[in-house]
Scaffold this motif. Structure first.
Motif, PDB file in Angstrom:
ATOM      1  N   MET A  84       0.773  -1.412  -0.020  1.00  0.00           N
ATOM      2  CA  MET A  84       0.104  -0.011  -0.156  1.00  0.00           C
ATOM      3  C   MET A  84       0.705   1.279  -0.032  1.00  0.00           C
ATOM      4  O   MET A  84       0.631   2.269  -0.696  1.00  0.00           O
ATOM      5  N   GLN A  85       1.786   1.178   0.808  1.00  0.00           N
ATOM      6  CA  GLN A  85       2.751   2.358   1.095  1.00  0.00           C
ATOM      7  C   GLN A  85       3.469   2.712  -0.314  1.00  0.00           C
ATOM      8  O   GLN A  85       3.678   3.736  -0.920  1.00  0.00           O
ATOM      9  N   ALA A  86       3.964   1.597  -1.044  1.00  0.00           N
ATOM     10  CA  ALA A  86       4.728   1.848  -2.449  1.00  0.00           C
ATOM     11  C   ALA A  86       3.742   2.170  -3.385  1.00  0.00           C
ATOM     12  O   ALA A  86       4.092   3.133  -4.127  1.00  0.00           O
ATOM     13  N   SER A  87       2.393   2.006  -3.440  1.00  0.00           N
ATOM     14  CA  SER A  87       1.210   2.404  -4.275  1.00  0.00           C
ATOM     15  C   SER A  87       1.198   3.853  -4.057  1.00  0.00           C
ATOM     16  O   SER A  87       1.079   4.581  -5.033  1.00  0.00           O
ATOM     17  N   GLN A  88       0.929   4.352  -2.729  1.00  0.00           N
ATOM     18  CA  GLN A  88       0.876   5.632  -2.507  1.00  0.00           C
ATOM     19  C   GLN A  88       1.922   6.622  -2.868  1.00  0.00           C
ATOM     20  O   GLN A  88       1.852   7.705  -3.393  1.00  0.00           O
ATOM     21  N   GLN A  89       3.059   6.106  -3.152  1.00  0.00           N
ATOM     22  CA  GLN A  89       4.533   6.769  -3.279  1.00  0.00           C
ATOM     23  C   GLN A  89       4.744   6.645  -4.853  1.00  0.00           C
ATOM     24  O   GLN A  89       5.682   7.269  -5.400  1.00  0.00           O
ATOM     25  N   GLY A  90       3.739   6.155  -5.576  1.00  0.00           N
ATOM     26  CA  GLY A  90       3.930   6.106  -6.965  1.00  0.00           C
ATOM     27  C   GLY A  90       4.543   5.000  -7.574  1.00  0.00           C
ATOM     28  O   GLY A  90       4.990   5.091  -8.728  1.00  0.00           O
ATOM     29  N   ILE A  91       4.859   4.098  -6.713  1.00  0.00           N
ATOM     30  CA  ILE A  91       5.817   2.919  -7.360  1.00  0.00           C
ATOM     31  C   ILE A  91       4.754   2.063  -7.794  1.00  0.00           C
ATOM     32  O   ILE A  91       3.745   1.505  -7.709  1.00  0.00           O
ATOM     33  N   ARG A  92       4.996   1.651  -9.349  1.00  0.00           N
ATOM     34  CA  ARG A  92       4.153   0.874 -10.156  1.00  0.00           C
ATOM     35  C   ARG A  92       5.424  -0.243 -10.692  1.00  0.00           C
ATOM     36  O   ARG A  92       6.474  -0.151 -10.822  1.00  0.00           O
ATOM     37  N   VAL A  93       4.724  -1.458 -10.815  1.00  0.00           N
ATOM     38  CA  VAL A  93       5.499  -2.539 -11.244  1.00  0.00           C
ATOM     39  C   VAL A  93       4.647  -3.194 -12.301  1.00  0.00           C
ATOM     40  O   VAL A  93       3.488  -3.637 -12.385  1.00  0.00           O
ATOM     41  N   SER A  94       5.355  -3.054 -13.530  1.00  0.00           N
ATOM     42  CA  SER A  94       4.789  -3.333 -14.958  1.00  0.00           C
ATOM     43  C   SER A  94       4.758  -5.053 -14.910  1.00  0.00           C
ATOM     44  O   SER A  94       5.584  -5.592 -14.385  1.00  0.00           O
ATOM     45  N   ASP A  95       3.889  -5.560 -16.007  1.00  0.00           N
ATOM     46  CA  ASP A  95       4.098  -7.039 -16.487  1.00  0.00           C
ATOM     47  C   ASP A  95       5.392  -7.211 -16.717  1.00  0.00           C
ATOM     48  O   ASP A  95       5.796  -8.586 -16.479  1.00  0.00           O
ATOM     49  N   GLN A  96       5.974  -6.329 -17.360  1.00  0.00           N
ATOM     50  CA  GLN A  96       7.455  -6.831 -17.982  1.00  0.00           C
ATOM     51  C   GLN A  96       8.340  -6.929 -16.707  1.00  0.00           C
ATOM     52  O   GLN A  96       9.122  -7.825 -16.878  1.00  0.00           O
ATOM     53  N   ASP A  97       8.135  -5.953 -15.604  1.00  0.00           N
ATOM     54  CA  ASP A  97       9.091  -6.292 -14.690  1.00  0.00           C
ATOM     55  C   ASP A  97       8.835  -7.646 -13.887  1.00  0.00           C
ATOM     56  O   ASP A  97       9.649  -8.388 -13.508  1.00  0.00           O
ATOM     57  N   VAL A  98       7.708  -8.115 -13.893  1.00  0.00           N
ATOM     58  CA  VAL A  98       7.098  -9.237 -13.379  1.00  0.00           C
ATOM     59  C   VAL A  98       7.730 -10.401 -14.031  1.00  0.00           C
ATOM     60  O   VAL A  98       8.356 -11.550 -13.596  1.00  0.00           O
ATOM     61  N   ASP A  99       7.816 -10.482 -15.439  1.00  0.00           N
ATOM     62  CA  ASP A  99       8.226 -11.345 -16.174  1.00  0.00           C
ATOM     63  C   ASP A  99       9.606 -11.471 -16.377  1.00  0.00           C
ATOM     64  O   ASP A  99      10.013 -12.625 -16.211  1.00  0.00           O
ATOM     65  N   ALA A 100      10.398 -10.562 -16.031  1.00  0.00           N
ATOM     66  CA  ALA A 100      11.786 -10.630 -15.933  1.00  0.00           C
ATOM     67  C   ALA A 100      12.116 -11.166 -14.579  1.00  0.00           C
ATOM     68  O   ALA A 100      13.155 -11.944 -14.604  1.00  0.00           O
ATOM     69  N   ALA A 101      11.571 -10.827 -13.573  1.00  0.00           N
ATOM     70  CA  ALA A 101      11.774 -11.371 -12.360  1.00  0.00           C
ATOM     71  C   ALA A 101      11.687 -12.832 -12.251  1.00  0.00           C
ATOM     72  O   ALA A 101      12.141 -13.933 -11.702  1.00  0.00           O
ATOM     73  N   ILE A 102      10.213 -13.338 -12.770  1.00  0.00           N
ATOM     74  CA  ILE A 102      10.060 -14.789 -13.021  1.00  0.00           C
ATOM     75  C   ILE A 102      11.202 -15.509 -13.625  1.00  0.00           C
ATOM     76  O   ILE A 102      11.499 -16.705 -13.461  1.00  0.00           O
ATOM     77  N   ALA A 103      11.676 -14.992 -14.608  1.00  0.00           N
ATOM     78  CA  ALA A 103      12.866 -15.556 -15.704  1.00  0.00           C
ATOM     79  C   ALA A 103      13.962 -15.526 -14.877  1.00  0.00           C
ATOM     80  O   ALA A 103      14.424 -16.700 -14.835  1.00  0.00           O
ATOM     81  N   GLY A 104      14.126 -14.545 -13.934  1.00  0.00           N
ATOM     82  CA  GLY A 104      15.612 -14.884 -13.103  1.00  0.00           C
ATOM     83  C   GLY A 104      15.130 -15.868 -11.923  1.00  0.00           C
ATOM     84  O   GLY A 104      16.185 -16.629 -11.727  1.00  0.00           O
ATOM     85  N   VAL A 105      14.004 -15.934 -11.442  1.00  0.00           N
ATOM     86  CA  VAL A 105      13.900 -17.055 -10.489  1.00  0.00           C
ATOM     87  C   VAL A 105      13.958 -18.575 -11.162  1.00  0.00           C
ATOM     88  O   VAL A 105      14.478 -19.346 -10.544  1.00  0.00           O
TER      89      VAL A 105
END
Length: 441
Positions: A84-105
């Motif tokens: 919630m705090q991240a969202s309030q501070q304007g932090i956004r996570v794109s689908d591409q960010d998630v894809d890259a992280a999953i590829a890393g895992v």
């Protein structure tokens, strides 16, 4: 320190919404967190996953079911609050960010993404919820990074002092146990917490419970279920409240209770080693370049087309035999290098950004590049030399700076989360029925 991918993987193994099996027809609310909720199914899955992880460790002991439920639910609450705090501070996570992280895992586990997805399905784990959990953890990581950038600083003097003492100093493998206090605790809360931690210390001192088991059962720290393990730390990575005491301890010894910013703590020295015995890395060789450049800026007085035309003219003069340094002194818009004929000295390839570095590394010594553009404007560069240098000391200094920063961040971040928790509305529902029982405000 953990890498981002390692922390993502660890968080996913513990996150309550990462592993969905079967959606129940009726899903009870177990906690209200501001405007969000934690569901019984999420809590059940998180608990089950932790039990599965501990089943692979024969000597590990989980706390009783009611304590485990409380600890895991608190983790889920804190995840909600940080996202919630991240969202309030304007932090956004794109689908591409998630894809890259999953590829890393997947890569860390020597799998393709399709294989990872298939493995999750084989174990009855929901891939969509796994993605949601990854997204939350990236948001939390970015929130922590932003906090560090705005709240934590390390001076050159601190780095110098740490490096001067670190060469011959010891390193410590530590564990801790925390009985937390809220911000501005009442005398009654302090008394209850102190009696609790003294009781836990008594159990450990009498040999009725080892430290790791006590931490898993009684600690309020986020790493309680890992036995409070803090890993290996050098002196500059240890909170100042403990550093002097730990240096005189023996392996296995426990100190405390000690009152800190977050509450009362016990600290165990698991083992000690000298800095010389720590795993040593190989020499870290990097390529450096010596070059000159000419810059034509693009600004409110010079359009991109005009700047390009001007740099093309300067490049043609040099190709026709004009001296690069002379042309730079007469025409470059880089005021810091212009007096020296555009001389940049020796630098690493990434010192002036990836575009500039790619141009320099692609040249031969003495060769002049074609015009190219960066955020600063249009350039031409002449490479004058290259060399291999040992950057071990430079990198070591950066590591020490990061270690000090991480120690400061741990102390400050813990207080930040405590404040975040204290200011939130958190309504914990008891385990036996659906009635609400306020647990925060």
């Amino acid at each position: 320190m953990k890498t981002l991918l390692a922390s993502l993987l660890a968080a996913c193994l513990l996150a309550g919404n990462a592993f969905a099996q079967t959606v129940q027809p009726i899903d009870r609310i177990v906690a209200v967190v501001n405007d969000d909720v934690v569901l019984q199914s999420e809590l059940d899955r998180a608990i089950q996953n932790i039990q599965n992880q501990y089943a692979k460790q024969p000597n590990a002991q989980l706390p009783p079911a009611d304590v485990l439920r409380k600890q895991v639910l608190e983790r889920l609450v804190m995840v909600r609050l940080q996202v919630m705090q991240a969202s309030q501070q304007g932090i956004r996570v794109s689908d591409q960010d998630v894809d890259a992280a999953i590829a890393g895992v997947a890569n860390q586990n020597h799998l393709s993404v399709d294989q990872l997805r298939a493995n999750l399905g084989t174990e009855g784990l929901d891939y969509a919820s796994f993605r949601d959990s990854i997204r939350d953890e990236i948001a939390i990581q970015r929130l922590r990074q932003r906090y560090a950038q705005t709240s934590i600083s390390v001076s050159d003097a601190e780095v110098d002092a740490a490096m001067a003492t670190q060469a011959n100093s010891a390193q410590y493998h530590l564990a801790h146990l925390l009985v937390a206090l809220p911000e501005n605790p009442t005398p009654e809360q302090i008394d209850v917490a102190q009696k609790k931690i003294e009781g836990v210390k008594g159990l450990i001192d009498r040999g009725e419970m080892d430290f790791a088991t006590a931490a898993a059962r009684y600690s309020d720290s986020q790493n309680a279920l890992e036995g409070g393990d803090l890993g290996w730390r050098s002196a500059d990575e240890i909170p100042t409240a403990f550093a002097n005491m730990i240096s005189g301890m023996k392996a296995g010894q426990v100190i405390g209770p000690i009152r800190g910013a977050s509450g009362f703590q016990l600290v165990q020295l698991v083992e000690t080693r000298s800095a010389a015995d720590a795993p040593a890395g190989a020499a870290q060789m990097v390529t450096q370049y010596q070059a000159r450049h000419i810059l034509v800026r693009v600004d409110d007085k010079t359009s991109d087309a005009d700047a390009k035309a001007r740099i093309d003219t300067l490049r043609a003069r040099i190709a026709g035999g004009a001296d690069f340094a002379t042309v730079a002194r007469e025409n470059s818009d880089d005021l810091s290098t212009k007096p020296n004929g555009g001389d940049l000295g020796w630098f690493n390839a990434d010192a002036f950004g990836p575009d500039f570095g790619a141009q320099v590394s692609g040249l031969q010594d003495g060769q002049v590049s074609q015009p190219f553009k960066t955020q600063a404007g249009w350039h031409i560069v002449q490479r004058e030399g290259s060399r291999q240098v040992d950057a071990t000391d430079e990198n070591r200094r950066a590591q020490v700076r990061e270690s000090i920063g991480q120690r400061k961040l741990e102390e400050s971040w813990s207080r930040y989360l405590q404040q975040l928790r204290g200011e939130a509305y958190v309504d914990i529902h008891p385990a036996d029925d659906g009635a609400a029982s306020p647990n925060g405000g």
